[in-house]
Motif scaffolding. Structure first.
Motif, PDB file in Angstrom:
ATOM      1  N   ASP A  12      80.744  30.805  54.471  1.00 29.10           N
ATOM      2  CA  ASP A  12      80.061  30.531  53.215  1.00 29.10           C
ATOM      3  C   ASP A  12      78.948  31.557  53.041  1.00 29.10           C
ATOM      4  N   HIS A  13      78.113  31.360  52.018  1.00 23.50           N
ATOM      5  CA  HIS A  13      77.103  32.365  51.682  1.00 23.50           C
ATOM      6  C   HIS A  13      75.851  32.287  52.551  1.00 23.50           C
ATOM      7  N   THR A  14      75.717  31.237  53.363  1.00 27.51           N
ATOM      8  CA  THR A  14      74.436  31.008  54.031  1.00 27.51           C
ATOM      9  C   THR A  14      74.131  32.033  55.120  1.00 27.51           C
ATOM     10  N   GLY A  15      75.169  32.663  55.670  1.00 28.07           N
ATOM     11  CA  GLY A  15      74.947  33.594  56.773  1.00 28.07           C
ATOM     12  C   GLY A  15      74.103  34.795  56.412  1.00 28.07           C
ATOM     13  N   PHE A  16      74.141  35.233  55.145  1.00 30.79           N
ATOM     14  CA  PHE A  16      73.330  36.392  54.749  1.00 30.79           C
ATOM     15  C   PHE A  16      72.289  36.058  53.684  1.00 30.79           C
ATOM     16  N   LYS A  17      72.112  34.768  53.448  1.00 32.02           N
ATOM     17  CA  LYS A  17      71.226  34.345  52.359  1.00 32.02           C
ATOM     18  C   LYS A  17      69.777  34.726  52.609  1.00 32.02           C
ATOM     19  N   GLU A  18      69.274  34.429  53.803  1.00 33.39           N
ATOM     20  CA  GLU A  18      67.868  34.688  54.092  1.00 33.39           C
ATOM     21  C   GLU A  18      67.543  36.166  53.959  1.00 33.39           C
ATOM     22  N   ALA A  19      68.404  37.026  54.477  1.00 26.06           N
ATOM     23  CA  ALA A  19      68.136  38.463  54.440  1.00 26.06           C
ATOM     24  C   ALA A  19      68.156  38.997  53.011  1.00 26.06           C
ATOM     25  N   PHE A  20      69.160  38.643  52.226  1.00 24.39           N
ATOM     26  CA  PHE A  20      69.324  39.251  50.909  1.00 24.39           C
ATOM     27  C   PHE A  20      68.445  38.608  49.837  1.00 24.39           C
ATOM     28  N   THR A  21      67.884  37.440  50.131  1.00 27.60           N
ATOM     29  CA  THR A  21      66.899  36.871  49.215  1.00 27.60           C
ATOM     30  C   THR A  21      65.662  37.752  49.133  1.00 27.60           C
ATOM     31  N   SER A  22      65.466  38.624  50.104  1.00 28.70           N
ATOM     32  CA  SER A  22      64.315  39.537  50.078  1.00 28.70           C
ATOM     33  C   SER A  22      64.353  40.474  48.874  1.00 28.70           C
ATOM     34  N   LEU A  23      65.499  40.591  48.220  1.00 31.13           N
ATOM     35  CA  LEU A  23      65.615  41.453  47.043  1.00 31.13           C
ATOM     36  C   LEU A  23      65.210  40.730  45.750  1.00 31.13           C
ATOM     37  N   ALA A  24      64.701  39.518  45.881  1.00 31.92           N
ATOM     38  CA  ALA A  24      64.393  38.713  44.702  1.00 31.92           C
ATOM     39  C   ALA A  24      63.278  39.304  43.851  1.00 31.92           C
ATOM     40  N   ASP A  25      62.472  40.196  44.398  1.00 32.16           N
ATOM     41  CA  ASP A  25      61.402  40.779  43.584  1.00 32.16           C
ATOM     42  C   ASP A  25      61.933  41.844  42.627  1.00 32.16           C
ATOM     43  N   ALA A  55      65.472  41.843  41.588  1.00 31.85           N
ATOM     44  CA  ALA A  55      66.687  41.376  40.923  1.00 31.85           C
ATOM     45  C   ALA A  55      66.739  39.856  40.979  1.00 31.85           C
ATOM     46  N   GLN A  56      67.463  39.270  40.037  1.00 31.23           N
ATOM     47  CA  GLN A  56      67.798  37.860  40.180  1.00 31.23           C
ATOM     48  C   GLN A  56      69.020  37.785  41.089  1.00 31.23           C
ATOM     49  N   VAL A  57      68.855  37.139  42.234  1.00 27.84           N
ATOM     50  CA  VAL A  57      69.892  37.135  43.269  1.00 27.84           C
ATOM     51  C   VAL A  57      70.659  35.821  43.191  1.00 27.84           C
ATOM     52  N   ILE A  58      71.964  35.938  42.994  1.00 28.37           N
ATOM     53  CA  ILE A  58      72.822  34.759  42.865  1.00 28.37           C
ATOM     54  C   ILE A  58      73.835  34.770  44.005  1.00 28.37           C
ATOM     55  N   PHE A  59      73.879  33.672  44.733  1.00 36.50           N
ATOM     56  CA  PHE A  59      74.843  33.486  45.812  1.00 36.50           C
ATOM     57  C   PHE A  59      75.883  32.452  45.385  1.00 36.50           C
ATOM     58  N   TYR A  60      77.089  32.586  45.889  1.00 42.71           N
ATOM     59  CA  TYR A  60      78.090  31.541  45.674  1.00 42.71           C
ATOM     60  C   TYR A  60      79.091  31.583  46.806  1.00 42.71           C
ATOM     61  N   ASP A  61      79.836  30.503  46.950  1.00 40.50           N
ATOM     62  CA  ASP A  61      80.917  30.430  47.933  1.00 40.50           C
ATOM     63  C   ASP A  61      82.242  30.698  47.220  1.00 40.50           C
ATOM     64  N   HIS A  62      83.047  31.585  47.791  1.00 42.95           N
ATOM     65  CA  HIS A  62      84.353  31.867  47.217  1.00 42.95           C
ATOM     66  C   HIS A  62      85.202  30.591  47.154  1.00 42.95           C
ATOM     67  N   ARG A  63      86.117  30.577  46.243  1.00 45.83           N
ATOM     68  CA  ARG A  63      87.093  29.479  46.138  1.00 45.83           C
ATOM     69  C   ARG A  63      87.678  29.170  47.524  1.00 45.83           C
ATOM     70  N   VAL A 104      77.208  27.406  43.583  1.00 43.42           N
ATOM     71  CA  VAL A 104      76.366  28.538  43.194  1.00 43.42           C
ATOM     72  C   VAL A 104      74.917  28.185  43.477  1.00 43.42           C
ATOM     73  N   ASP A 105      74.164  29.155  43.998  1.00 45.94           N
ATOM     74  CA  ASP A 105      72.731  28.964  44.218  1.00 45.94           C
ATOM     75  C   ASP A 105      71.998  30.204  43.726  1.00 45.94           C
ATOM     76  N   VAL A 106      70.963  29.997  42.925  1.00 43.59           N
ATOM     77  CA  VAL A 106      70.174  31.091  42.361  1.00 43.59           C
ATOM     78  C   VAL A 106      68.863  31.182  43.121  1.00 43.59           C
ATOM     79  N   ALA A 107      68.576  32.347  43.672  1.00 42.94           N
ATOM     80  CA  ALA A 107      67.407  32.486  44.531  1.00 42.94           C
ATOM     81  C   ALA A 107      66.096  32.507  43.759  1.00 42.94           C
ATOM     82  N   ASN A 108      66.106  32.922  42.499  1.00 35.93           N
ATOM     83  CA  ASN A 108      64.840  33.181  41.819  1.00 35.93           C
ATOM     84  C   ASN A 108      65.054  33.307  40.314  1.00 35.93           C
ATOM     85  N   SER A 109      63.944  33.448  39.591  1.00 38.86           N
ATOM     86  CA  SER A 109      63.999  33.611  38.140  1.00 38.86           C
ATOM     87  C   SER A 109      64.467  35.009  37.776  1.00 38.86           C
ATOM     88  N   GLY A 110      65.176  35.087  36.663  1.00 38.26           N
ATOM     89  CA  GLY A 110      65.605  36.380  36.152  1.00 38.26           C
ATOM     90  C   GLY A 110      64.699  36.917  35.070  1.00 38.26           C
TER      91      GLY A 110
END
Length: 309
Positions: A42-55, A57-65, A12-18
């Motif tokens: 894994d989650h890295t393919g769309f991480k850079e783009a969707f981190t832009s929503l950090a202002d 929402a608190q954006v949380i990424f994770y890798d599926h089992r 799990v990786d949290v992009a920003n503060s909630g």
């Protein structure tokens, strides 16, 4: 970080503060839980783009089992039911209440499995380039229409008989057609941890990929849903998305049909996609769970945009 969820540890990786300063007080942002595509990625393919929503929402990424950096080597647990239970389990482990769950492509399959198993749990649901049921002949025909007969035949060859060699060729020659804008480079997988064995276990009409059908259960959804899809998507053709939209209660649904976009809608039309997601995040649900406006079915004509928001 690794978080214990059910019987495995998920990365799990949290992009920003909630919780952020707001004047003399503190403001809590909604939690946006991102479910990546694949499986076998894994989650890295769309991480850079969707981190832009950090202002907003608190954006949380994770890798599926079984994917990426997460644990889970038992193939019997590589299924949509378990992956859905892991979404709920991760929220429980992190203390997330009423999450906004966003699933892209395969992540959208998982998001639907989760939301139909736990309809009272999500606050909102965002489904991007995904469908409630897959029809492979439609996929083969769409690949042939968009990429030509050789690409159509290559896609059919891989999906009907998934192998490691066929997957490597599919990623090289078919995946570039996931993006409709030919002036932009295709998705870059150089940072992605590949788990080919998970993809081969799931992919194709003879595996769970070809068997699942969430359409009957989507009628039981109780949260607002944003569904977005590109009209030139070869792997989730638009007719499959339209059938998904028809299965979701109309008063909960906002459906955006993106003209001039392929599967990678956030790459083809980032301003439109992220602007729509921001508006959806800002909408306050009514007392019945529906958004405070009439149901929307929209065609969006994408303009030339930068490849990143």
């Amino acid at each position: 970080m690794l978080i214990q969820v059910n019987d495995v540890r998920l990365f799990v990786d949290v992009a920003n503060s909630g919780l952020v300063p707001d004047g003399k007080g503190m403001r809590e942002k909604p939690t946006l839980l991102m479910l990546h595509g694949g499986p076998g990625f894994d989650h890295t393919g769309f991480k850079e783009a969707f981190t832009s929503l950090a202002d907003v929402a608190q954006v949380i990424f994770y890798d599926h089992r079984g994917n990426g950096r997460s644990e889970g080597d038992d193939p019997t647990a590589w299924n949509l039911g378990q992956w859905a239970d892991d979404v709920k389990g991760l929220c429980d482990a992190l203390g997330i209440v009423r999450p906004i769950v966003c699933g892209l492509s395969f992540g959208g399959f998982v998001a639907q499995a989760y939301a139909t198993r736990y309809p009272d749990h999500p606050g909102k649901l965002i489904l991007l380039s995904t469908a409630a049921k897959i029809d492979f002949p439609t996929i083969f025909a769409t690949f042939a229409r968009i990429g030509g007969p050789e690409i159509g035949a290559l896609a059919e060859s891989y999906w009907l008989n998934p192998t490691a060699e066929g997957r490597a060729r599919y990623l090289k020659e078919c995946v570039p057609f996931y993006r409709h804008r030919r002036d932009q480079p295709p998705a870059d997988f150089s940072r992605v941890i590949m788990r080919t064995e998970v993809a081969l276990h799931f992919n194709g009409p003879h595996n769970e990929h070809g068997r699942f059908d969430f359409r009957p259960d989507l009628a039981n959804l109780r949260c607002p849903v944003l569904l977005m899809a590109g009209e030139h998507d070869p792997i989730i053709p638009l007719p499959l998305v339209e059938a998904t939209a028809a299965a979701i209660p109309a008063h909960l649904l906002r459906f955006e049909r993106l003209i001039g976009c392929g599967h990678d809608i956030h790459g083809d039309a980032p301003e439109t996609v992220f602007g729509t997601i921001r508006a959806f995040l800002a909408d306050e649900p009514s007392a019945t769970g529906a958004e405070g406006r009439t149901p929307k079915l929209a065609d969006r004509r994408s303009r030339p945009e930068p490849s990143q928001p």
